[in-house]
Design a protein around this motif. Structure first.
Motif, PDB file in Angstrom:
ATOM      1  N   GLU A 176     -13.692  36.847 -20.918  1.00  0.00           N
ATOM      2  CA  GLU A 176     -13.636  37.997 -20.438  1.00  0.00           C
ATOM      3  C   GLU A 176     -13.006  38.008 -19.446  1.00  0.00           C
ATOM      4  N   ASP A 177     -13.014  37.166 -18.362  1.00  0.00           N
ATOM      5  CA  ASP A 177     -12.194  36.446 -16.839  1.00  0.00           C
ATOM      6  C   ASP A 177     -10.633  36.497 -17.679  1.00  0.00           C
ATOM      7  N   GLY A 178      -9.877  36.264 -18.386  1.00  0.00           N
ATOM      8  CA  GLY A 178      -9.123  35.774 -18.273  1.00  0.00           C
ATOM      9  C   GLY A 178      -9.047  34.502 -18.162  1.00  0.00           C
ATOM     10  N   LEU A 179      -9.218  33.441 -18.092  1.00  0.00           N
ATOM     11  CA  LEU A 179      -9.311  32.332 -17.073  1.00  0.00           C
ATOM     12  C   LEU A 179      -9.463  31.455 -17.636  1.00  0.00           C
ATOM     13  N   TYR A 180      -9.388  29.885 -17.829  1.00  0.00           N
ATOM     14  CA  TYR A 180      -9.864  28.589 -17.912  1.00  0.00           C
ATOM     15  C   TYR A 180      -9.531  28.117 -17.169  1.00  0.00           C
ATOM     16  N   SER A 181     -10.270  27.416 -16.060  1.00  0.00           N
ATOM     17  CA  SER A 181     -10.030  26.584 -14.891  1.00  0.00           C
ATOM     18  C   SER A 181     -10.933  25.335 -15.156  1.00  0.00           C
ATOM     19  N   THR A 182     -10.027  24.190 -14.425  1.00  0.00           N
ATOM     20  CA  THR A 182     -10.559  23.301 -14.511  1.00  0.00           C
ATOM     21  C   THR A 182     -10.276  22.914 -13.193  1.00  0.00           C
ATOM     22  N   PRO A 183     -11.740  22.160 -12.542  1.00  0.00           N
ATOM     23  CA  PRO A 183     -11.545  21.844 -10.893  1.00  0.00           C
ATOM     24  C   PRO A 183     -10.770  20.537 -10.423  1.00  0.00           C
ATOM     25  N   ALA A 184     -10.450  20.218  -9.141  1.00  0.00           N
ATOM     26  CA  ALA A 184     -10.269  18.838  -8.800  1.00  0.00           C
ATOM     27  C   ALA A 184     -11.087  17.908  -9.312  1.00  0.00           C
ATOM     28  N   LYS A 185      -9.731  16.515  -9.980  1.00  0.00           N
ATOM     29  CA  LYS A 185     -10.508  15.484 -10.664  1.00  0.00           C
ATOM     30  C   LYS A 185      -9.588  14.219 -10.219  1.00  0.00           C
ATOM     31  N   VAL A 186      -9.939  12.847 -10.338  1.00  0.00           N
ATOM     32  CA  VAL A 186      -9.217  11.609  -9.852  1.00  0.00           C
ATOM     33  C   VAL A 186      -9.379  11.348 -11.296  1.00  0.00           C
ATOM     34  N   PHE A 199       1.025  -1.098   0.268  1.00  0.00           N
ATOM     35  CA  PHE A 199       0.309   0.224  -0.049  1.00  0.00           C
ATOM     36  C   PHE A 199       0.775   1.410   0.161  1.00  0.00           C
ATOM     37  N   ALA A 200       0.279   2.119  -1.075  1.00  0.00           N
ATOM     38  CA  ALA A 200       1.735   3.143  -0.991  1.00  0.00           C
ATOM     39  C   ALA A 200       1.139   4.796  -1.350  1.00  0.00           C
ATOM     40  N   VAL A 201       0.833   6.147  -0.433  1.00  0.00           N
ATOM     41  CA  VAL A 201       0.210   6.774  -0.734  1.00  0.00           C
ATOM     42  C   VAL A 201       1.354   8.070  -0.770  1.00  0.00           C
ATOM     43  N   GLY A 202       0.977   9.643  -1.541  1.00  0.00           N
ATOM     44  CA  GLY A 202       2.021  10.634  -1.676  1.00  0.00           C
ATOM     45  C   GLY A 202       1.342  11.696  -2.018  1.00  0.00           C
ATOM     46  N   TYR A 203       1.448  12.515  -1.628  1.00  0.00           N
ATOM     47  CA  TYR A 203       0.806  14.301  -1.626  1.00  0.00           C
ATOM     48  C   TYR A 203       2.177  14.882  -2.036  1.00  0.00           C
ATOM     49  N   HIS A 204       1.901  15.591  -2.783  1.00  0.00           N
ATOM     50  CA  HIS A 204       3.060  16.567  -3.505  1.00  0.00           C
ATOM     51  C   HIS A 204       2.877  18.009  -3.580  1.00  0.00           C
ATOM     52  N   HIS A 205       2.895  18.759  -3.517  1.00  0.00           N
ATOM     53  CA  HIS A 205       2.211  19.910  -2.978  1.00  0.00           C
ATOM     54  C   HIS A 205       3.218  21.272  -4.119  1.00  0.00           C
ATOM     55  N   HIS A 206       3.318  22.305  -4.406  1.00  0.00           N
ATOM     56  CA  HIS A 206       3.697  23.525  -4.887  1.00  0.00           C
ATOM     57  C   HIS A 206       3.321  24.509  -5.411  1.00  0.00           C
ATOM     58  N   PHE A 207       3.993  25.605  -4.807  1.00  0.00           N
ATOM     59  CA  PHE A 207       3.734  27.429  -4.965  1.00  0.00           C
ATOM     60  C   PHE A 207       4.019  28.216  -5.999  1.00  0.00           C
ATOM     61  N   ASP A 208       3.800  28.703  -7.013  1.00  0.00           N
ATOM     62  CA  ASP A 208       4.719  29.780  -7.647  1.00  0.00           C
ATOM     63  C   ASP A 208       4.996  31.178  -7.495  1.00  0.00           C
ATOM     64  N   TYR A 209       5.959  31.540  -7.655  1.00  0.00           N
ATOM     65  CA  TYR A 209       6.049  33.201  -7.936  1.00  0.00           C
ATOM     66  C   TYR A 209       6.671  33.867  -9.073  1.00  0.00           C
ATOM     67  N   HIS A 210       5.928  34.231  -9.441  1.00  0.00           N
ATOM     68  CA  HIS A 210       6.343  35.296 -10.820  1.00  0.00           C
ATOM     69  C   HIS A 210       5.415  36.310 -10.932  1.00  0.00           C
ATOM     70  N   ASP A 211       5.079  36.584 -11.836  1.00  0.00           N
ATOM     71  CA  ASP A 211       4.842  38.331 -12.678  1.00  0.00           C
ATOM     72  C   ASP A 211       3.137  37.979 -12.712  1.00  0.00           C
ATOM     73  N   GLU A 212       2.185  38.865 -12.663  1.00  0.00           N
ATOM     74  CA  GLU A 212       0.992  38.280 -12.593  1.00  0.00           C
ATOM     75  C   GLU A 212       0.631  38.135 -13.750  1.00  0.00           C
ATOM     76  N   GLY A 213       1.322  38.335 -14.994  1.00  0.00           N
ATOM     77  CA  GLY A 213       0.963  38.178 -16.677  1.00  0.00           C
ATOM     78  C   GLY A 213       0.414  36.873 -16.270  1.00  0.00           C
ATOM     79  N   TYR A 214       0.993  36.276 -15.844  1.00  0.00           N
ATOM     80  CA  TYR A 214       1.675  34.591 -16.485  1.00  0.00           C
ATOM     81  C   TYR A 214       0.456  33.522 -15.479  1.00  0.00           C
ATOM     82  N   VAL A 215       0.462  32.891 -15.884  1.00  0.00           N
ATOM     83  CA  VAL A 215      -0.078  31.983 -14.988  1.00  0.00           C
ATOM     84  C   VAL A 215       0.656  30.254 -15.497  1.00  0.00           C
TER      85      VAL A 215
END
Length: 313
Positions: free
Chosen positions: A250-260, A195-211
């Motif tokens: 109009e909002d400048g973003l295309y987003s998708t929620p978390a998936k399995v 049995f194995a489980v893992g969790y990996h997370h990150h935060f990015d810091y860059h100019d606001e004009g990029y996503v």
């Protein structure tokens, strides 16, 4: 095209290595792309008892046609493992550098929906410096194993994908700094069951004009069982929310929620060095808003299967 040579020798508890390499990527007359890189490096390793040390440094010359100047990279790397003679706790720290070539074939491999009007053939290559510290260990007669880490990565000319028009992608290169952390845990109640489980997370810091379109976190879980020559597994990934800069909205973003994503597979080891396998993926086969999106406007459609053989010599 390319080639590499590596030499290594051990003496008196020391290990020394030398490597040389040459690579050239070229496109056709339409792409007009050419990237030439060559260099070499030295590596050193030694176990000092309580400290296990690895050191190395490489030099890389890199010239991309269309760029005003060639790049000269000095790429050091190091790993320090503190051996406390205790299987339950082994801290380590490592430093690494890397250069990623952003040639057209690599870009198409990462995203096949590139806008032909986007100028990507003269993108500079991505350079990254990473520092990671963590600890690992085994408990309860090695039935439990774990690893935890935290690190920072500092990247120049990191690739940011965006949507100029629905269904197509452009790409820009800019600086990006990343804080990442995670943990992994394994448990073997009996020798053939894992049995194995893992969790990996990150935060990015860059100019606001990029996503950045990479998912912020990924959680993976695995159950694997070995029975004689057979290996069976079931694996599930929870993929975090994803976002793309979308110039058509109009909002400048295309987003998708978390998936399995649910996968499963079976393999049969017919003999030493010969294995047959069948893997299935996207087994939940969700569509629409609940589907898994690898790219904005494109989701995984249908259950997929892959079968093949593995040969080892």
């Amino acid at each position: 095209v390319g080639g590499s040579l590596e030499f290594a020798r051990a003496f008196g508890g020391n290990e020394v290595g030398i490597n040389l390499g040459y690579d050239m990527w070229a496109g056709n007359a339409t792409l007009n792309y050419r990237d030439v890189s060559f260099g070499g490096g030295v590596e050193y390793a030694r176990n000092f008892g309580i400290v296990d040390l690895e050191l190395g440094v490489e030099y890389l010359y890199d010239k991309v046609r269309g760029m005003e100047r060639a790049s000269h990279f000095v790429l050091p790397h190091a790993r320090l493992l503190i051996d406390l003679k205790k299987a339950a706790f082994a801290p380590y720290i490592e430093f690494d550098t890397d250069v990623r070539h952003n040639n057209p074939s690599a870009l198409y491999a990462e995203n096949p929906y590139i806008d032909e009007d986007t100028t990507f053939s003269i993108l500079p290559n991505t350079r990254s410096y990473a520092v990671t510290a963590g600890f690992a260990g085994r408990l309860s007669a090695a039935r439990f194993a774990y690893r935890a880490y935290v690190g920072g990565e500092f990247m120049s000319n990191y690739l940011f994908w965006y949507v100029p028009t629905p269904g197509l992608f452009g790409v820009e290169a800019a600086a990006n700094n990343r804080l990442r952390f995670g943990a992994e845990l394994e448990y073997r109640p009996v020798g053939d069951l894992l049995f194995a489980v893992g969790y990996h997370h990150h935060f990015d810091y860059h100019d606001e004009g990029y996503v950045d379109c990479e998912p912020r976190f990924v959680v993976d879980a695995l159950v694997e069982y070995r029975l004689s020559r057979f290996t069976l597994y079931v694996m599930s990934d929870i993929i975090g929310r994803r976002e793309w800069r979308d110039m058509s909205r109009e909002d400048g973003l295309y987003s998708t929620p978390a998936k399995v994503d649910l996968r499963a597979g079976i393999s049969f080891r017919a003999s030493h060095g010969f294995e047959i396998y069948v893997d299935g993926y996207n087994l939940l086969n969700r569509t629409g808003a609940t589907a898994i999106y690898d790219y904005a406007y494109y989701y995984r459609n249908g259950i997929g299967f892959m079968a093949g053989i593995k040969l080892s010599f």
